[in-house]
Design an enzyme around this catalytic site. Structure first.
Site, short mmCIF file in Angstrom:
data_model
loop_
_atom_site.label_atom_id
_atom_site.label_comp_id
_atom_site.label_asym_id
_atom_site.label_seq_id
_atom_site.Cartn_x
_atom_site.Cartn_y
_atom_site.Cartn_z
N HIS A 54 -35.26 30.79 -14.53
CA HIS A 54 -34.26 32.14 -14.94
C HIS A 54 -33.17 31.68 -14.53
O HIS A 54 -33.10 31.56 -13.30
CB HIS A 54 -35.18 33.71 -14.93
CG HIS A 54 -36.01 33.42 -16.11
ND1 HIS A 54 -36.54 35.05 -16.05
CD2 HIS A 54 -36.92 32.37 -16.37
CE1 HIS A 54 -37.32 34.80 -16.87
NE2 HIS A 54 -37.57 33.62 -17.20
N GLU A 56 -31.00 34.00 -12.53
CA GLU A 56 -31.53 34.71 -11.35
C GLU A 56 -31.70 34.13 -10.49
O GLU A 56 -31.17 34.12 -9.31
CB GLU A 56 -31.94 35.89 -11.57
CG GLU A 56 -30.79 36.85 -12.42
CD GLU A 56 -31.99 36.51 -14.26
OE1 GLU A 56 -31.64 38.16 -14.90
OE2 GLU A 56 -32.31 35.84 -14.09
N CYS A 84 -35.57 40.73 -15.68
CA CYS A 84 -37.07 40.99 -15.82
C CYS A 84 -38.41 41.14 -14.49
O CYS A 84 -37.75 41.15 -13.72
CB CYS A 84 -37.53 39.38 -16.62
SG CYS A 84 -38.00 37.69 -15.22
N CYS A 87 -37.65 38.44 -11.12
CA CYS A 87 -35.87 38.09 -11.71
C CYS A 87 -36.17 39.37 -10.05
O CYS A 87 -35.59 39.12 -9.08
CB CYS A 87 -35.51 38.27 -11.88
SG CYS A 87 -35.10 36.45 -13.19
#
Length: 152
Positions: A54, A56, A84, A87
């Site tokens: 992801h 992040e 999410c 993260c």
């Protein structure tokens, strides 16, 4: 130090790189206490065959490598979509001081949409959060991406 809007525009630049690569357009930047961007990332789970890639996570990894430390004390994370579960956990473990995000993620957002993991009392680290920064721009990128995927 530059404005939050400046840094969110840099995160949007990262999201556009993800879009150009065929990934869901989410971007992130990590900013240190002096205002320098020390980490960047965009979503890349498809290209990297990596479910943890992801924006992040990639930005945190980049910042950790550049700073030579997995603890990113005093840093802020700017991301174009509400983080999410995975993260938010990584943000806490990295000791990020502040998260600024653009669009909410109603299905899996763990800052305000489904839960607020940063507010849980069992964590020994507190993260300051601000949502909605340039949300319409980030949402537009996501809508355009998914509209092209849903066309027959």
């Amino acid at each position: 130090m530059r404005s939050d809007e400046f840094y969110m525009h840099r995160a949007l630049d990262q999201a556009r790189l993800g879009l150009a690569a065929g990934e869901v357009p989410v971007g992130a930047v990590v900013v240190d206490g002096t205002g320098d961007i020390v980490g960047v990332g965009y979503n890349a789970p498809v290209a990297g065959h990596d479910p943890s890639a992801h924006a992040e996570i990639r930005a945190l990894r980049d910042a950790g490598a550049r700073l030579g430390n997995y603890r990113l004390d005093g840093c802020s994370l700017y991301v174009t979509l509400e983080p999410c579960l995975m993260c938010t956990g990584a943000i806490i473990h990295a000791r990020i001081a502040r998260v600024v995000y653009a669009a909410v993620e109603p299905r899996s957002g763990m800052v305000e949409s489904k839960a607020n993991l940063f507010a849980q009392p069992w964590y020994n680290h507190r993260v300051t959060v601000e949502g909605g920064m340039l949300a319409s721009r980030a949402s537009r990128l996501l809508r355009e991406f998914f509209a092209t995927r849903r066309q027959p």
